[in-house]
Design a protein around this motif. Structure first.
Motif, mmCIF file in Angstrom:
data_model
loop_
_atom_site.group_PDB
_atom_site.id
_atom_site.type_symbol
_atom_site.label_atom_id
_atom_site.label_comp_id
_atom_site.label_asym_id
_atom_site.label_seq_id
_atom_site.Cartn_x
_atom_site.Cartn_y
_atom_site.Cartn_z
ATOM 1 N N LYS A 190 79.813 -6.757 -17.865
ATOM 2 C CA LYS A 190 78.611 -7.012 -17.083
ATOM 3 C C LYS A 190 78.554 -6.173 -15.807
ATOM 4 N N THR A 191 79.654 -6.151 -15.060
ATOM 5 C CA THR A 191 79.668 -5.440 -13.780
ATOM 6 C C THR A 191 79.486 -3.938 -13.969
ATOM 7 N N GLN A 192 80.185 -3.357 -14.938
ATOM 8 C CA GLN A 192 80.059 -1.918 -15.187
ATOM 9 C C GLN A 192 78.645 -1.579 -15.664
ATOM 10 N N THR B 69 66.382 5.006 -21.237
ATOM 11 C CA THR B 69 67.663 5.207 -21.916
ATOM 12 C C THR B 69 68.266 6.551 -21.526
ATOM 13 N N LYS B 70 67.414 7.556 -21.421
ATOM 14 C CA LYS B 70 67.870 8.910 -21.076
ATOM 15 C C LYS B 70 68.616 8.926 -19.741
ATOM 16 N N ALA B 71 68.186 8.106 -18.785
ATOM 17 C CA ALA B 71 68.835 8.070 -17.468
ATOM 18 C C ALA B 71 70.275 7.583 -17.580
ATOM 19 N N VAL B 72 70.517 6.591 -18.415
ATOM 20 C CA VAL B 72 71.881 6.078 -18.607
ATOM 21 C C VAL B 72 72.703 7.085 -19.418
ATOM 22 N N ASP C 17 71.517 -4.562 -22.790
ATOM 23 C CA ASP C 17 71.497 -3.500 -23.791
ATOM 24 C C ASP C 17 72.695 -2.567 -23.607
ATOM 25 N N VAL C 18 72.967 -2.214 -22.354
ATOM 26 C CA VAL C 18 74.096 -1.320 -22.071
ATOM 27 C C VAL C 18 75.408 -1.984 -22.490
ATOM 28 N N MET C 19 75.535 -3.276 -22.227
ATOM 29 C CA MET C 19 76.748 -4.000 -22.626
ATOM 30 C C MET C 19 76.912 -3.970 -24.144
ATOM 31 N N GLN D 122 75.871 -3.251 -14.954
ATOM 32 C CA GLN D 122 74.996 -3.357 -13.785
ATOM 33 C C GLN D 122 75.121 -2.104 -12.921
ATOM 34 N N TYR D 123 76.339 -1.617 -12.764
ATOM 35 C CA TYR D 123 76.580 -0.416 -11.967
ATOM 36 C C TYR D 123 75.867 0.794 -12.581
ATOM 37 N N LEU D 124 75.925 0.936 -13.898
ATOM 38 C CA LEU D 124 75.242 2.051 -14.569
ATOM 39 C C LEU D 124 73.734 1.978 -14.346
ATOM 40 N N ILE D 125 73.167 0.788 -14.448
ATOM 41 C CA ILE D 125 71.730 0.615 -14.205
ATOM 42 C C ILE D 125 71.401 0.965 -12.753
ATOM 43 N N ARG D 126 72.239 0.520 -11.826
ATOM 44 C CA ARG D 126 72.020 0.793 -10.399
ATOM 45 C C ARG D 126 72.047 2.298 -10.115
ATOM 46 N N ILE D 127 73.023 2.997 -10.681
ATOM 47 C CA ILE D 127 73.122 4.447 -10.478
ATOM 48 C C ILE D 127 71.940 5.157 -11.125
ATOM 49 N N ALA D 128 71.533 4.712 -12.300
ATOM 50 C CA ALA D 128 70.376 5.309 -12.979
ATOM 51 C C ALA D 128 69.115 5.140 -12.120
ATOM 52 N N LYS D 129 68.935 3.946 -11.547
ATOM 53 C CA LYS D 129 67.784 3.702 -10.687
ATOM 54 C C LYS D 129 67.826 4.609 -9.459
ATOM 55 N N LYS D 130 69.001 4.759 -8.886
ATOM 56 C CA LYS D 130 69.155 5.616 -7.706
ATOM 57 C C LYS D 130 68.790 7.065 -8.044
ATOM 58 N N ASN D 131 69.248 7.533 -9.193
ATOM 59 C CA ASN D 131 68.928 8.898 -9.627
ATOM 60 C C ASN D 131 67.430 9.072 -9.855
#
Length: 83
Positions: A18-20, A50-53, A9-11, A22-31
């Motif tokens: 893909k890599t960027q 969606t709000k987290a991203v 969805d982010v892509m 995945q990184y956004l999802i990873r940072i959102a999860k961390k937050n």
């Protein structure tokens, strides 16, 4: 508006690779984990609100402006740019 997004969805919504994405999802999860939502600590969870991203990016993924620009880009006759 989609309540949650995954890397695909982010892509699609941002144009990031893909890599960027995945990184956004990873940072959102961390937050989210830092906010006390430990469920997002699991590696099996690939969807985040969606709000987290949007908080990371600093803009709405579903604003009318972005949608309108995408629609114009999709409707553009690209043949005039090919020589």
């Amino acid at each position: 508006m989609i309540p949650t997004v995954n890397k695909e969805d982010v892509m699609r919504l941002t144009g990031y690779g893909k890599t960027q994405s995945q990184y956004l999802i990873r940072i959102a999860k961390k937050n989210l984990v830092n906010e006390g939502l430990t469920w997002y600590k699991s590696k099996g969870v690939g969807r985040v609100p969606t709000k987290a991203v949007e908080e990371i990016l600093g803009y709405s993924l579903f604003s009318d402006t972005i949608t309108n620009v995408k629609n114009v880009a999709d409707d553009t006759d690209r043949s005039r740019y090919i020589s």
